[in-house]
Each structure stands twice: as structure tokens, then as C-alpha cells.
Design a protein around this motif. Structure first.
Motif, mmCIF file in Angstrom:
data_model
loop_
_atom_site.group_PDB
_atom_site.id
_atom_site.type_symbol
_atom_site.label_atom_id
_atom_site.label_comp_id
_atom_site.label_asym_id
_atom_site.label_seq_id
_atom_site.Cartn_x
_atom_site.Cartn_y
_atom_site.Cartn_z
ATOM 1 N N MET A 142 0.851 -1.170 0.000
ATOM 2 C CA MET A 142 0.000 0.000 0.000
ATOM 3 C C MET A 142 0.903 1.241 0.000
ATOM 4 S SD MET A 142 -2.926 1.374 2.698
ATOM 5 C CE MET A 142 -2.162 0.615 4.075
ATOM 6 N N VAL A 143 0.466 2.234 -0.714
ATOM 7 C CA VAL A 143 1.124 3.541 -0.744
ATOM 8 C C VAL A 143 0.153 4.556 -0.167
ATOM 9 C CG1 VAL A 143 2.056 5.343 -2.243
ATOM 10 C CG2 VAL A 143 2.472 2.932 -2.790
ATOM 11 N N ILE A 144 0.652 5.406 0.718
ATOM 12 C CA ILE A 144 -0.187 6.454 1.302
ATOM 13 C C ILE A 144 0.362 7.801 0.865
ATOM 14 C CG2 ILE A 144 -1.050 7.515 3.426
ATOM 15 C CD1 ILE A 144 -0.633 4.796 4.797
ATOM 16 N N ALA A 145 -0.521 8.658 0.387
ATOM 17 C CA ALA A 145 -0.154 10.013 -0.006
ATOM 18 C C ALA A 145 -1.076 10.982 0.731
ATOM 19 C CB ALA A 145 -0.292 10.183 -1.516
ATOM 20 N N LYS A 146 -0.683 12.242 0.748
ATOM 21 C CA LYS A 146 -1.507 13.261 1.396
ATOM 22 C C LYS A 146 -1.759 14.374 0.388
ATOM 23 C CE LYS A 146 -1.700 16.058 5.625
ATOM 24 N NZ LYS A 146 -0.913 16.498 6.802
ATOM 25 N N PRO A 180 -0.914 17.224 -4.285
ATOM 26 C CA PRO A 180 -0.105 16.769 -3.154
ATOM 27 C C PRO A 180 0.265 17.916 -2.223
ATOM 28 C CG PRO A 180 0.830 16.009 -5.237
ATOM 29 C CD PRO A 180 -0.248 16.985 -5.567
ATOM 30 N N VAL A 181 0.354 17.611 -0.933
ATOM 31 C CA VAL A 181 0.814 18.618 0.030
ATOM 32 C C VAL A 181 2.293 18.898 -0.230
ATOM 33 C CG1 VAL A 181 -0.857 17.999 1.809
ATOM 34 C CG2 VAL A 181 1.374 16.887 1.792
ATOM 35 N N VAL A 182 2.727 20.119 0.061
ATOM 36 C CA VAL A 182 4.128 20.474 -0.181
ATOM 37 C C VAL A 182 4.797 21.115 1.032
ATOM 38 C CG1 VAL A 182 3.867 20.678 -2.673
ATOM 39 C CG2 VAL A 182 3.462 22.671 -1.253
ATOM 40 N N GLN A 183 4.021 21.752 1.898
ATOM 41 C CA GLN A 183 4.616 22.424 3.049
ATOM 42 C C GLN A 183 3.553 22.643 4.118
ATOM 43 O OE1 GLN A 183 6.075 26.128 1.564
ATOM 44 N NE2 GLN A 183 4.079 26.861 0.921
ATOM 45 N N GLY A 184 3.933 23.276 5.198
ATOM 46 C CA GLY A 184 2.969 23.618 6.244
ATOM 47 C C GLY A 184 3.153 22.861 7.532
ATOM 48 N N PRO A 213 5.903 19.459 9.398
ATOM 49 C CA PRO A 213 6.936 18.440 9.162
ATOM 50 C C PRO A 213 6.371 17.215 8.425
ATOM 51 C CG PRO A 213 7.180 19.344 11.359
ATOM 52 C CD PRO A 213 5.879 19.900 10.794
ATOM 53 N N GLU A 214 5.136 16.821 8.769
ATOM 54 C CA GLU A 214 4.526 15.674 8.084
ATOM 55 C C GLU A 214 4.356 15.969 6.597
ATOM 56 O OE1 GLU A 214 0.942 12.751 9.052
ATOM 57 O OE2 GLU A 214 0.221 14.686 8.292
ATOM 58 N N ASN A 215 3.861 17.158 6.268
ATOM 59 C CA ASN A 215 3.679 17.510 4.856
ATOM 60 C C ASN A 215 5.004 17.498 4.118
ATOM 61 O OD1 ASN A 215 0.995 17.813 5.425
ATOM 62 N ND2 ASN A 215 0.946 20.026 5.148
ATOM 63 N N GLU A 216 6.062 17.978 4.749
ATOM 64 C CA GLU A 216 7.372 17.991 4.108
ATOM 65 C C GLU A 216 7.876 16.571 3.861
ATOM 66 O OE1 GLU A 216 9.811 20.652 6.424
ATOM 67 O OE2 GLU A 216 8.419 22.315 6.080
ATOM 68 N N GLU A 217 7.548 15.634 4.741
ATOM 69 C CA GLU A 217 7.914 14.230 4.516
ATOM 70 C C GLU A 217 7.140 13.647 3.338
ATOM 71 O OE1 GLU A 217 10.340 12.147 5.807
ATOM 72 O OE2 GLU A 217 11.037 14.080 6.555
ATOM 73 N N PHE A 218 5.832 13.937 3.265
ATOM 74 C CA PHE A 218 5.045 13.460 2.131
ATOM 75 C C PHE A 218 5.554 14.066 0.827
ATOM 76 C CE2 PHE A 218 1.776 11.966 5.130
ATOM 77 C CZ PHE A 218 1.455 10.754 4.539
ATOM 78 N N TYR A 219 5.973 15.332 0.869
ATOM 79 C CA TYR A 219 6.480 16.024 -0.317
ATOM 80 C C TYR A 219 7.680 15.292 -0.914
ATOM 81 C CZ TYR A 219 8.834 19.556 -3.156
ATOM 82 O OH TYR A 219 9.457 20.221 -4.177
ATOM 83 N N LYS A 220 8.516 14.704 -0.069
ATOM 84 C CA LYS A 220 9.694 13.973 -0.553
ATOM 85 C C LYS A 220 9.305 12.784 -1.424
ATOM 86 C CE LYS A 220 12.562 15.170 3.414
ATOM 87 N NZ LYS A 220 13.243 14.631 4.618
ATOM 88 N N SER A 221 8.132 12.208 -1.175
ATOM 89 C CA SER A 221 7.684 11.040 -1.943
ATOM 90 C C SER A 221 6.761 11.406 -3.101
ATOM 91 C CB SER A 221 6.939 10.063 -1.024
ATOM 92 O OG SER A 221 7.797 9.602 -0.016
ATOM 93 N N THR A 222 5.954 12.439 -2.934
ATOM 94 C CA THR A 222 4.998 12.835 -3.981
ATOM 95 C C THR A 222 5.048 14.347 -4.172
ATOM 96 O OG1 THR A 222 3.249 12.901 -2.299
ATOM 97 C CG2 THR A 222 3.382 10.903 -3.647
ATOM 98 N N PRO A 223 6.127 14.841 -4.800
ATOM 99 C CA PRO A 223 6.257 16.286 -4.942
ATOM 100 C C PRO A 223 5.347 16.911 -5.990
ATOM 101 C CG PRO A 223 8.068 15.184 -6.011
ATOM 102 C CD PRO A 223 7.276 14.131 -5.304
ATOM 103 N N ALA A 224 4.790 16.095 -6.857
ATOM 104 C CA ALA A 224 3.928 16.643 -7.911
ATOM 105 C C ALA A 224 2.861 15.615 -8.266
ATOM 106 C CB ALA A 224 4.745 16.996 -9.148
ATOM 107 N N GLY A 225 1.776 16.109 -8.839
ATOM 108 C CA GLY A 225 0.698 15.217 -9.265
ATOM 109 C C GLY A 225 -0.641 15.907 -9.132
#
Length: 75
Positions: A1-5, A27-31, A33-45
């Protein structure tokens, strides 16, 4: 499973489905620490949902974020 925000960026009447709605999420990009972690995996879409179910549309709030779980479907 892959989880994105993702964050809802637009809710509007559908241009494809009469009496339908279009919901766009990015995708979330900032705001946080959690959003910044998600950004590393899904920076665009982008995810665009089209529905005629008003009750489903009402569950989405503009500028709110949602977790999206991608799980392979059984065939």
C-alpha cells in the motif's frame, strides 16, 4: 500500500457530466513536518474526481487535506 496526502484545491460543477461535480486534489508540499515528509515522496501530481453524488462532494472541504491510500485491487 502507498499512502499520499493531498489537499483539495478546487470543487466545481463538472464540465463533462450533467449535474455532476469535479473535485481536484494536489499533493501537500509544506505547512508541517509531516507535509514535508510526504512532499519527498509525492512532490507533484493531481487527482481529479468526477461524481454526481452530492453527498460525496459534501465530504470534501476546499483547502483541507486528505490521506489517499493506494492498494492494489484484487482481479
Amino acid at each position: 500500500m502507498v499512502i499520499a496526502k493531498f489537499t483539495v484545491t478546487n470543487i466545481q460543477p463538472s464540465t463533462h457530466i450533467p449535474e455532476g461535480f469535479s473535485i481536484t486534489l494536489m499533493p501537500v508540499v509544506q505547512g508541517s513536518p509531516e507535509n514535508e515528509e510526504f512532499y519527498k515522496s509525492t512532490p507533484a501530481g493531481q487527482i481529479t474526481l468526477e461524481t454526481v453524488n452530492k453527498e460525496a462532494v459534501d465530504k470534501f472541504e476546499l483547502h483541507s487535506s486528505y490521506y489517499v491510500h493506494f492498494t492494489k485491487a484484487m482481479e
